[in-house]
Each structure stands twice: as C-alpha cells, then as structure tokens.
Motif scaffolding. Structure first.
Motif, mmCIF file in Angstrom:
data_model
loop_
_atom_site.group_PDB
_atom_site.id
_atom_site.type_symbol
_atom_site.label_atom_id
_atom_site.label_comp_id
_atom_site.label_asym_id
_atom_site.label_seq_id
_atom_site.Cartn_x
_atom_site.Cartn_y
_atom_site.Cartn_z
ATOM 1 N N LEU A 83 0.817 -1.216 0.000
ATOM 2 C CA LEU A 83 0.000 0.000 0.000
ATOM 3 C C LEU A 83 0.848 1.261 0.000
ATOM 4 O O LEU A 83 1.901 1.317 0.635
ATOM 5 C CB LEU A 83 -0.874 -0.027 1.263
ATOM 6 C CG LEU A 83 -1.853 1.101 1.536
ATOM 7 C CD1 LEU A 83 -2.934 1.133 0.465
ATOM 8 C CD2 LEU A 83 -2.476 0.917 2.918
ATOM 9 N N LEU A 85 0.163 5.498 0.701
ATOM 10 C CA LEU A 85 -0.782 6.525 1.139
ATOM 11 C C LEU A 85 -0.378 7.833 0.479
ATOM 12 O O LEU A 85 0.710 8.354 0.738
ATOM 13 C CB LEU A 85 -0.753 6.662 2.663
ATOM 14 C CG LEU A 85 -0.947 5.366 3.453
ATOM 15 C CD1 LEU A 85 -0.794 5.624 4.953
ATOM 16 C CD2 LEU A 85 -2.301 4.744 3.148
ATOM 17 N N GLU A 118 -4.135 4.660 -1.385
ATOM 18 C CA GLU A 118 -5.210 5.219 -0.572
ATOM 19 C C GLU A 118 -4.930 6.683 -0.292
ATOM 20 O O GLU A 118 -3.765 7.087 -0.158
ATOM 21 C CB GLU A 118 -5.363 4.460 0.755
ATOM 22 C CG GLU A 118 -5.964 3.090 0.580
ATOM 23 C CD GLU A 118 -6.320 2.401 1.886
ATOM 24 O OE1 GLU A 118 -7.025 1.381 1.810
ATOM 25 O OE2 GLU A 118 -5.908 2.881 2.964
ATOM 26 N N TRP A 120 -6.406 9.726 2.446
ATOM 27 C CA TRP A 120 -7.188 9.872 3.669
ATOM 28 C C TRP A 120 -7.515 11.335 3.954
ATOM 29 O O TRP A 120 -6.902 12.252 3.411
ATOM 30 C CB TRP A 120 -6.411 9.323 4.869
ATOM 31 C CG TRP A 120 -6.141 7.854 4.852
ATOM 32 C CD1 TRP A 120 -6.594 6.921 3.964
ATOM 33 C CD2 TRP A 120 -5.329 7.127 5.794
ATOM 34 N NE1 TRP A 120 -6.132 5.675 4.290
ATOM 35 C CE2 TRP A 120 -5.361 5.768 5.404
ATOM 36 C CE3 TRP A 120 -4.605 7.502 6.916
ATOM 37 C CZ2 TRP A 120 -4.669 4.775 6.105
ATOM 38 C CZ3 TRP A 120 -3.916 6.522 7.618
ATOM 39 C CH2 TRP A 120 -3.952 5.163 7.219
ATOM 40 N N PHE A 137 -10.852 6.751 -8.217
ATOM 41 C CA PHE A 137 -10.831 6.282 -6.830
ATOM 42 C C PHE A 137 -12.243 5.957 -6.359
ATOM 43 O O PHE A 137 -13.233 6.515 -6.851
ATOM 44 C CB PHE A 137 -10.248 7.355 -5.912
ATOM 45 C CG PHE A 137 -8.754 7.490 -5.975
ATOM 46 C CD1 PHE A 137 -7.934 6.678 -5.205
ATOM 47 C CD2 PHE A 137 -8.169 8.448 -6.792
ATOM 48 C CE1 PHE A 137 -6.556 6.806 -5.243
ATOM 49 C CE2 PHE A 137 -6.787 8.592 -6.845
ATOM 50 C CZ PHE A 137 -5.976 7.768 -6.071
ATOM 51 N N ILE A 198 -11.067 0.317 3.925
ATOM 52 C CA ILE A 198 -9.696 0.696 3.648
ATOM 53 C C ILE A 198 -8.792 -0.524 3.760
ATOM 54 O O ILE A 198 -9.086 -1.482 4.479
ATOM 55 C CB ILE A 198 -9.185 1.825 4.573
ATOM 56 C CG1 ILE A 198 -9.061 1.360 6.027
ATOM 57 C CG2 ILE A 198 -10.065 3.060 4.466
ATOM 58 C CD1 ILE A 198 -8.369 2.374 6.914
ATOM 59 N N ASP A 199 -7.685 -0.507 3.025
ATOM 60 C CA ASP A 199 -6.739 -1.620 3.045
ATOM 61 C C ASP A 199 -5.789 -1.546 4.233
ATOM 62 O O ASP A 199 -5.291 -2.570 4.693
ATOM 63 C CB ASP A 199 -5.906 -1.627 1.754
ATOM 64 C CG ASP A 199 -6.499 -2.539 0.692
ATOM 65 O OD1 ASP A 199 -7.739 -2.637 0.628
ATOM 66 O OD2 ASP A 199 -5.719 -3.154 -0.070
ATOM 67 N N SER A 319 -12.151 8.637 3.030
ATOM 68 C CA SER A 319 -10.940 7.983 2.542
ATOM 69 C C SER A 319 -11.265 7.340 1.208
ATOM 70 O O SER A 319 -12.383 6.832 1.011
ATOM 71 C CB SER A 319 -10.454 6.913 3.522
ATOM 72 O OG SER A 319 -10.166 7.468 4.785
ATOM 73 N N LYS A 321 -9.656 4.808 -2.181
ATOM 74 C CA LYS A 321 -8.600 3.874 -2.580
ATOM 75 C C LYS A 321 -8.857 3.367 -3.990
ATOM 76 O O LYS A 321 -9.978 3.454 -4.508
ATOM 77 C CB LYS A 321 -8.495 2.699 -1.610
ATOM 78 C CG LYS A 321 -9.492 1.583 -1.818
ATOM 79 C CD LYS A 321 -9.148 0.370 -0.946
ATOM 80 C CE LYS A 321 -10.131 -0.769 -1.201
ATOM 81 N NZ LYS A 321 -9.855 -1.946 -0.348
#
Length: 335
Positions: A83, A85, A118, A120, A137, A198-199, A319, A321
C-alpha cells in the motif's frame, strides 16, 4: 510540467515558502474554519511526519517557474507493504486544469511497486473528493474530525472514576516493563474497530514493536503519552489510549488510538482513560490548547465517548482507494 522530487531536508527556503503558499491557499478553500497553517508548523510537519506509516517521499509540480502543487506518498511496512498513502494538494487557482491528474499520472510509476493507493482525510463533498472519484478512486470510509478546545470545555466532564475492579495508570515515553506484554495485547483490540473498506491494517503489536515505535517517536521529538486501564485481578492492561504532542505544534495534542479488549467493554473504560488523559496531560503541559482526533463515522460509541468529555465534531472526511493498475488505465488519467 512534471512531477519533481522534493528534498524536504535540503529544500531552499524559497521553495518551502512556495509550498506553504500552496498549502495555505488550499486550506482557505477546503478547510476555511481552521486556523491558518503557519510557515513554521508546515516546515515542522514536513520534517517530522507522523510515525507509523513508513518512509515518506515528496514531489512538487511547477508551472511558469513556480510550485503549484505538492504530493506526499507514505510507504507503510509489514502488514501494509502493498500500500501507498498518497496526498496531492493543488493550488486552488490551478484546479480544473488537469494539474492534479497530470501529477497523479507522473506519480504512479514512482510508488515503489505498491499495488494499492489510498488517500485519507479528504473533506467530504469538497473538491478533493470530486476529483478523486473522477479519476477512478472509490470512497471506502467516512470519518469525523473532532476537536476539544481546552478554553471552552467543562472540565467537570473529566471527573470519571475508574470502574470497580480496575485502576488507571499513565506514563510518558517508555512503557513500564511490567505492563509491556499486556499493553501490546490490548493495543491489538484496535483491529476490531470499524474502518470501512480501507486496506490499511493497524499494526499487530508485539512487545518488540511497541519498543520500536517508542524509539521512533523519541527520535522524532514527539511527546508520547499513554493512559491505560489495568484489570486489578489479573494485573493486565485491558484498555489503552495514546496522545502525541509533536514538536512543530506544541499546543496541539493528537489523540491517537483508544482500544478496550472485548471482554472488558461496557464498563466505561474508554471514557475513563480518555478523561484521565486530558487531566494528566494538562497537569504536565498547561499550554495545550486543543485535542483533536479522527473517528470512523460508523464508530458511534467512540464518537459519543468523545462528546461526553468535550469533543465536538467539526468536519466529515472520506478515505479513497484504488488499485494502481486501475488508476493507470483510467481514461482520465491515461490521457
């Protein structure tokens, strides 16, 4: 116009000032109710990023010789090694001109093989959410930002005694050896909390990882405070709450995780340890002006706990992703 790596540590003041202008202008549009971000706070945040999210890289995008956008990518480790961010901030005067999308297109190959992106803490219904969904997204979680103003709160709401059969302990920095093992176990209760789709996974805490995290925070100059609920009969930590005060914002307390083991829920331990945290931190640091925290909108219990000790909800956040491959092939990104 293209993404350009930005060395935060070695950046010239002129470039840092340019980044500050971008962030300040974006804040005025996206979060107008917040106190303006100072230059010193920005530089501190750039040079002392939050712990727990892996290494961070930065890029800027220039247009007409000036910086018009900045991006950050964190690369979490262990459970989150797939992942990245990512946060992209574009000056409001440059929006709706393809700047953010071009920036994203340049960044995707730079994400060190990560397969999922992702983003946030995007204001719900704002420009950031609209852009993110337009380029592919998906919204996967909704959070609320809550603030506690020390000057306005009724401190009587913090007079919350420990329930029968429990006691409260607190410390700054290193966890006492006698509580280390049970603290690590109790912190894993956060993995039960709702975080939408979320992952990102909360760490699987062990005593060794607790010590590593504490050392990392010390190296960053962060004042970490812990308050725990201890079960008298077993002597084990069964509830924990954490606050961080970062050096670039010494009057703001970041309320981090709060977790209570499932077998000990329903006794008011969350409210008890959070209230004790407020008393204890202000006893040591009376200059603290506010506490802030984010909580999943689905976690209605914790939202009520926060409200009971003086927090108020000021903003709803989302959020987002998406798989890197999906973003790279999206018509709006591919160009």
């Amino acid at each position: 116009m293209g993404a350009e790596p930005f060395d935060v540590a070695g950046a010239a003041e002129e470039d840092l000032r340019a980044v500050h202008r971008v962030m300040l202008a974006a804040q005025a549009v996206d979060r107008p109710d917040e106190a303006p971000l100072t230059f010193e706070a920005l530089v501190g945040a750039l040079r002392t990023p939050p712990a727990g999210f892996g290494p961070r890289r930065c890029w800027v995008l220039r247009r007409g010789g000036g910086i018009v956008a900045i991006a950050f990518a964190n690369f979490p480790e262990a459970e989150n090694g797939h992942l990245s961010l990512v946060t992209i901030t574009v000056h409001p005067e440059q929006r709706r001109q393809g700047v953010g999308t071009a920036f994203l297109r340049d960044l995707l190959p730079e994400l060190e093989g990560r397969t999922v992106v992702e983003g946030w803490e995007i204001t719900r219904g704002g420009a950031g959410e609209h852009w993110a969904t337009a380029v592919g997204f998906r919204v996967v979680n909704t959070m609320v930002l809550q603030l506690l103003s020390v000057a306005e709160v009724d401190r009587a709401t913090w007079d919350v005694p420990a329930p029968a059969g429990y006691r409260v302990e607190d410390w700054a920095g290193a966890t006492p050896d006698a509580l280390l093992g049970s603290l690590a176990w109790a912190r894993n209760a956060l993995r039960d909390a709702p975080f939408g789709d979320i992952d990102f996974q909360a760490p699987l805490w062990t005593p060794e990882r607790v010590r590593e995290a504490e050392a990392d925070l010390r190296a960053r100059g962060v004042d970490q405070r812990m308050v725990v609920a201890v079960h008298e009969e077993s002597g084990d930590v069964v509830g924990v709450t954490e606050v961080e005060v970062r050096p670039h914002r010494p009057r703001w307390a970041s309320q981090r995780e709060t977790s209570v083991l499932r077998a000990h829920r329903g006794h008011g331990l969350g409210r008890c340890i959070k209230a004790h945290m407020a008393w204890r931190l202000l006893a040591d640091r009376p200059d603290i002006e506010r506490f802030y925290t984010t909580t999943s909108a689905d976690n209605t219990h914790m939202i009520r706990v926060n409200e009971a000790i003086g927090y108020r909800t000021v903003r709803t956040l989302v959020s987002v992703k998406q798989d890197v491959a999906v973003l790279a092939s999206h018509p709006g990104v591919r160009g």
